[in-house]
Design an enzyme around this catalytic site. Structure first.
Site, PDB file in Angstrom:
ATOM      1  CB  VAL A 338      -0.964   0.000   1.209  1.00  0.00           C
ATOM      2  CG1 VAL A 338      -1.710   1.327   1.316  1.00  0.00           C
ATOM      3  CG2 VAL A 338      -1.947  -1.149   1.103  1.00  0.00           C
ATOM      4  CB  ALA A 339       3.899   2.149   1.927  1.00  0.00           C
ATOM      5  CD  GLU A 343      -2.259   3.418  -2.366  1.00  0.00           C
ATOM      6  OE1 GLU A 343      -2.002   2.356  -1.803  1.00  0.00           O
ATOM      7  OE2 GLU A 343      -1.630   4.480  -2.153  1.00  0.00           O
ATOM      8  CG  ASP A 385      -7.248  19.561 -44.951  1.00  0.00           C
ATOM      9  OD1 ASP A 385      -6.673  19.389 -46.034  1.00  0.00           O
ATOM     10  OD2 ASP A 385      -8.471  19.726 -44.840  1.00  0.00           O
ATOM     11  CG  ASP A 733     -12.153  19.770 -43.265  1.00  0.00           C
ATOM     12  OD1 ASP A 733     -11.845  18.758 -43.915  1.00  0.00           O
ATOM     13  OD2 ASP A 733     -12.119  20.914 -43.740  1.00  0.00           O
ATOM     14  CG  ASP A 737      -9.545  14.838 -43.434  1.00  0.00           C
ATOM     15  OD1 ASP A 737      -8.684  14.475 -44.252  1.00  0.00           O
ATOM     16  OD2 ASP A 737     -10.132  15.929 -43.502  1.00  0.00           O
ATOM     17  CD  GLU A 802       3.447   6.912   1.904  1.00  0.00           C
ATOM     18  OE1 GLU A 802       2.902   5.871   1.500  1.00  0.00           O
ATOM     19  OE2 GLU A 802       3.006   8.051   1.656  1.00  0.00           O
ATOM     20  CG  ASN A 827       0.025   6.720  -0.456  1.00  0.00           C
ATOM     21  OD1 ASN A 827       0.918   7.465  -0.060  1.00  0.00           O
ATOM     22  ND2 ASN A 827       0.160   5.417  -0.523  1.00  0.00           N
ATOM     23  CB  THR A 830      -2.291  13.907   3.352  1.00  0.00           C
ATOM     24  OG1 THR A 830      -3.179  13.288   4.281  1.00  0.00           O
ATOM     25  CG2 THR A 830      -1.566  15.048   4.037  1.00  0.00           C
TER      26      THR A 830
END
Length: 1063
Positions: A338-339, A343, A385, A733, A737, A802, A827, A830
């Site tokens: 986890v550290a 995440e 183009d 356009d 294309d 960590e 993670n 904070t």
């Protein structure tokens, strides 16, 4: 589903397989006479197909509609979201945490706390999957938009009868269809009969041509490109003038639009990850290896605590295994995972990209897919183009040629302006005393022999009718009011001067344009009561039918050969500059129209119905002058291309327009030098495809031009560039294309002129259709990438700290200082605000003076990795150190820590806390933590488990404080805080206050404190936290100084290295 219609095999009386399609051998109807086409398709143009033939052919070819490709199932899309290394590690950590929480959950409160971590991780993964599936579902919208441009009905001749409004999906090859003005063409068809004198079709969205094209029923060359098939009309395009009879040759997926549909689908299957995503995946794989190694080390270091044995005769015996201790250290390994995983990184990246899209939207670049913001930053080639992107897509007169005072002289006037705005620009060297007779006649013809109109809508000027005629009306406005026509006062009409001319010269008859005489004429009844014929058309044709010429003062002289040659020489010079020229002439002697007033009974009316008589009416003309028109380049494009060159970005122009026009524009905007030889740099799409070494051509430095390009040419160019390691941005356009937009790293569609198909296939839409907006967006993309790199490094360095903290805890054998739910909070929450705020770092001033970064450039160099390893080790030492200090010291650095009354132990006792039950006379005093008193009367050894709550809080607070101060270090990769102080990014300071505020929230709200297993801190304890955390700034300042001192050597090594190419 429709298979399209096609090449019919040789006629065999009994076999319906005659009508099978051969993709490699499509019948070239465009190269065959009408009789041959009728024989091949076994149909008469007069009577059409019979009912039994229709059903037979539909069984073979299916319906005339585009196939619906089955997309991935929703479950397949969901599973694909977990095909990511970081996500898989997170998922494994969440499952293990859930199992351990379930196993250890004895009390309700303990269960609530234990389940927070796995539930939060699962929530993150679910949200990530939802966003990913939503983005994947958008991929098929381009195919749906393509179906919207198909015709819904058609007028068909079957069984000798005309059937109006037949559903277009029921058409089969061999059907005979009638087209008229405004019809959307339902299939690819061979023109067999022109009912009107001319047929014009707007097919630019499919072929890239800048204006409507004339169609004919005459066969063309068998190897003609799509623009050259003048006798074919294509599904999805529109008839803008004329009507005709056509023979259906291809339906469904075998039409040109069907091929585009297939190409879009194929391109969507080959979409690649962005450069950043690739780097993050590589980082995830490296992280997996690191986590595995560290977990194994933690396991080996602590194996003595849960597995013991004795030696007898040199052999281990009497093994003892403690499942409880084994589970405890397994939980430490989970905490380590986890550290190690940032995440919060996906959420922060998404937030930063979303903020980037807002900035780009302010610059008229509308981002449809968030990852494309980052990809823009490493763009190395822009394939643009021409029409509407480099040019205004608005025809404008750039030169006016009038006759001089003698037959051997002409006058040339340069006309400014690039739009349909009558107030945009002026005519240079215009006579100050007003228009002379010759100029007045030119203005009259341009204003009256004209069916266009211009309106103002949302501060934009829009042309209605032929673009060339709209440009002529703008010219008339710049020329000024006519003399002799009274000004009837102010008017709101944009075309005030044209209005005056039409009031003076009343139009009573029109000689429509046709492809043979290449001119248009109008008969007018002037205010003097005389009839006149006003003519405009191709200069050569108008000049050929002229016998006289009007001079500056209005006098008329005979048009001799030397004067003709003079006009033709000027015409040749203007045509070589890619100007489209229109000549003007008039005729005063019109005996057949002398008494004509529009009456259908008048003999002149019969002349007007006979188109063959127009050439004789438009004879013995008086030539007065001509103009040169073009679709002018945008004023800001030249500077934008210079900026691209300075930024190391190559510009390639890929257009469906003709070669001469495209080359002239490229010279003018700086893609080519003024006198540069373009023979090796300018090729048609067909010439490029015939090259033996296409990649060598594409590797040339400087600009390249590809004209008359078809969709497959564009796709081939994009594919080869990507194979060569280039990051390609492609603009477009039209429908044609869309496949290349889908295939490119960045597909950029036009917001004004772009079709819905192109927009849905793109990653970004230009609200103003302007090339310079792309360049601004690239600069913004580079800035965003640099900021993303800053917060990615910041978050990774925090996670390293960590990991170091948990590893040191396990290595030293002390109680667990940080639990997984606390690490998850740091993670996700904070660290999040500072990381997001780093996305607001101001861009470097020279950001567009540097070459683009390599797409395989590492996120973290060896030096940066070393720096963050040092920072990470300090974070580990600081968080573990403050935990040890609380247990073993009554004061530190003069800060008194004994105020809560906790019991001090030796380091040896702390490191061997698992043997506490064997210690004699070990007692612990109660201590205060906020408003609660924690006592250990029943079990003194619980001091190292339940009693560690204050030490854990100190460790967590030190971790949060260090990471806040470390965010200041991330303001610049190598710049000191003295040169880039914190207030250059006030958002970062605000984010630091927010993060500290969130930390105070979980400390001082009892329910949250219970969830996170922490307690409030006293003032002295906060002083200890700051004293331990602040040195991280000084350490990184020293490392940055070392980096700056050695950066010159790193730079020189990089510059000597060859440019890597992806395999």
């Amino acid at each position: 589903m429709g298979k399209g219609g096609e090449d019919y095999a040789a006629k065999e009386s009994s076999s319906s397989s005659n009508f099978r399609v051969s993709d490699k051998n499509v019948y070239p109807a465009w190269a065959k006479d009408i009789g041959e086409c009728e024989e091949r398709f076994r149909v008469s143009v007069r009577s059409g197909l019979k009912t039994e033939e229709i059903e037979e052919r539909r069984k073979i070819h299916g319906w005339n509609e585009l196939e619906k490709h089955e997309g991935q199932s929703i479950w397949r899309l969901v599973l694909d979201q977990f095909n990511d290394t970081l996500v898989r590690i997170l998922l494994a950590a969440a499952v293990i945490s859930f199992v351990l929480a379930w196993y250890d959950g004895e009390e309700e409160e303990k269960e609530i706390t234990a389940f927070v971590e796995p539930l939060v991780i699962f929530l993150i993964l679910i949200l990530n999957a939802i966003v990913g599936v939503w983005q994947e579902n958008n991929a098929e919208k381009a195919l749906e938009a393509l179906k919207e441009i198909q015709s819904e009905s058609a007028t068909v001749i079957r069984n000798g009868e005309k059937i109006p409004n037949l559903p277009a999906k029921e058409l089969v090859p061999g059907d005979v269809v009638e087209l008229k003005v405004g019809d959307k063409i339902p299939a690819d068809m061979r023109v067999v009969q022109l009912i009107s004198s001319t047929l014009r079709v707007e097919q630019g969205s499919l072929t890239g041509e800048s204006e409507a094209v004339n169609k004919t029923n005459k066969a063309v060359s068998g190897d003609a490109d799509i623009q050259g098939k003048k006798c074919m009309v294509f599904a999805g395009t529109t008839v803008v003038s004329g009507n005709c009879i056509c023979l259906v040759t291809q339906t469904g997926m075998e039409t040109e639009i069907g091929k585009v549909h297939t190409q879009i689908h194929v391109a969507s299957q080959s979409e690649e990850d962005t450069p950043l995503k690739k780097k993050l995946n590589e980082f995830g794989e490296l992280l997996t290896l690191i986590i595995g190694v560290i977990c194994a080390l933690v396991w080996l270091i602590n194996v003595k605590y849960f597995l013991t044995w004795e030696y007898e005769n040199g052999w281990p015996t009497n093994f003892k295994f403690s499942f409880e201790k084994c589970t405890y250290y397994f939980k430490i390994a989970v905490a380590l995972a986890v550290a190690a995983i940032p995440e919060g990184l996906p959420a922060v990246i998404t937030t930063c990209l979303a903020l980037g899209t807002r900035k780009m939207a302010q610059k008229n670049a509308l981002v449809r897919k968030l990852p494309s913001v980052e990809t823009l930053g490493c763009t190395t080639v822009i394939c643009s183009d021409k029409t509407g992107t480099l040019t205004t897509n608005q025809m404008a007169v750039s030169k006016l040629i009038a006759m001089g005072s003698r037959g051997n002289t002409v006058r040339t006037f340069k006309v400014d302006g690039t739009s349909y705005n009558p107030f945009d620009g002026e005519i240079n060297d215009w006579p100050t005393g007003g228009m002379d007779s010759n100029l007045q006649m030119i203005a009259k013809i341009a204003a009256v022999c004209n069916d266009a109109a211009i309106t103002e809508s949302e501060q934009k000027y829009v042309a209605h009718g032929m673009p060339t005629e709209a440009a002529l009306k703008v010219l008339v406005e710049k020329m000024g009011l006519p003399e002799g026509c009274p000004d009837i006062g102010p008017t709101n009409n944009l075309l005030r001067c044209c209005q005056r001319w039409n009031e003076c010269e009343s139009r009573i008859a029109t000689l429509e344009f046709d492809r043979d005489r290449k001119s248009m004429g109008v008969v007018v009844n002037s205010s003097s009561g005389n009839k006149s014929l006003l003519v405009k058309g191709a200069v050569e044709n108008v000049l050929e039918r002229s016998t006289k010429m009007q001079l500056l003062d209005g006098s008329v002289i005979q048009l001799d050969q030397s004067t003709r040659n003079l006009v033709l020489d000027v015409l040749q010079d203007m045509s070589s500059s890619a100007l489209r020229c229109l000549g003007f002439a008039y005729k005063d002697e019109l005996p057949e129209f002398e008494t004509y007033d529009g009456d259908e009974e008048h003999p002149a009316y019969k002349l007007l119905l006979d188109h063959a008589s127009y050439s004789s009416i438009e004879s013995n003309l008086t030539f007065v002058g001509f103009v040169g028109l073009r679709d002018p380049p945008r004023g800001e494009v030249r500077q934008a291309i210079e900026d691209c060159r300075a930024a190391g970005i190559r510009v390639m122009v890929i257009t469906g327009d003709n070669k001469n026009t495209a080359e002239a524009i490229c010279h003018e905007i700086g893609v080519f030098g003024f006198q540069e030889d373009t023979s090796l740099r300018s090729l048609t799409g067909k010439e490029f495809m015939e090259l033996s070494d296409k990649k060598a051509h594409l590797r040339q430095d400087g600009g390249l031009l590809f004209s008359r390009a078809e969709p497959r040419h564009k796709q081939e160019i994009v594919k080869l560039l990507k194979e060569d390691g280039e990051v390609v941005a492609m603009t477009g356009d039209g429908v044609n294309d869309a496949p290349a937009l889908k295939l490119a790293d960045i597909g950029i569609a036009m917001g004004i002129a772009g079709t819905e198909v192109a927009k849905e296939a793109s990653d970004m839409v230009l609200a103003d259709d302007n090339f310079s907006t792309i360049v601004s967006a690239v600069g913004e993309g580079r800035s965003i990438y640099n900021n993303m790199k800053a917060f990615i490094r910041y978050m990774i360095s925090s996670n390293m700290g960590e990991v170091a903290s948990i590893f040191l805890t396990a290595a030293l054998g002390i109680p667990e200082g940080l639990i997984p739910v606390q690490l998850l909070w740091v993670n996700l929450v904070t660290d999040g605000p500072p990381a997001t705020a780093l996305g607001f770092n101001p861009p470097d001033k020279d950001i567009m003076k540097k070459p683009p970064r390599r797409s395989n450039e590492s996120l973290i160099t060896a030096w940066i990795l070393f720096r963050y390893l040092v920072i990470g080790m300090y974070v580990g030492v600081a968080t573990v150190g403050v935990f040890i200090i609380w247990y073993t010291h009554g004061s530190f650095l003069g800060i008194d820590l004994s105020g809560d009354g906790h019991t001090l132990v030796t380091y040896s006792q702390l490191a061997n806390w698992g043997q506490c039950s064997s210690w004699k006379n070990f007692t612990v005093s109660p201590f205060t933590a906020g408003s609660q008193v924690i006592s250990f009367d029943d079990n003194p050894c619980d001091y190292f488990q339940r009693g560690k709550v204050k030490a854990t809080t100190l460790s967590l607070s030190v971790l949060v404080a260090i990471e806040m101060f470390n965010s200041l270090n991330a303001l610049s990769e190598d710049g000191s805080l003295l040169t880039m102080p914190p207030w250059v990014n006030p958002w970062l300071l605000c984010a630091m206050f927010v993060s500290f505020g969130l930390h105070f929230l979980i400390l001082y709200v009892p329910f949250l404190a219970q969830v996170f297993s922490i307690v409030p801190l006293s003032l002295n304890e906060w002083l200890l936290v700051l004293a331990v955390a602040l040195p991280v700034v000084l350490i990184d300042e020293v490392l940055k100084f070392v980096g700056r001192c050695t950066s010159w050597s790193h730079s020189s090594r990089r510059s000597r290295g060859p440019k890597p190419k992806s395999e």
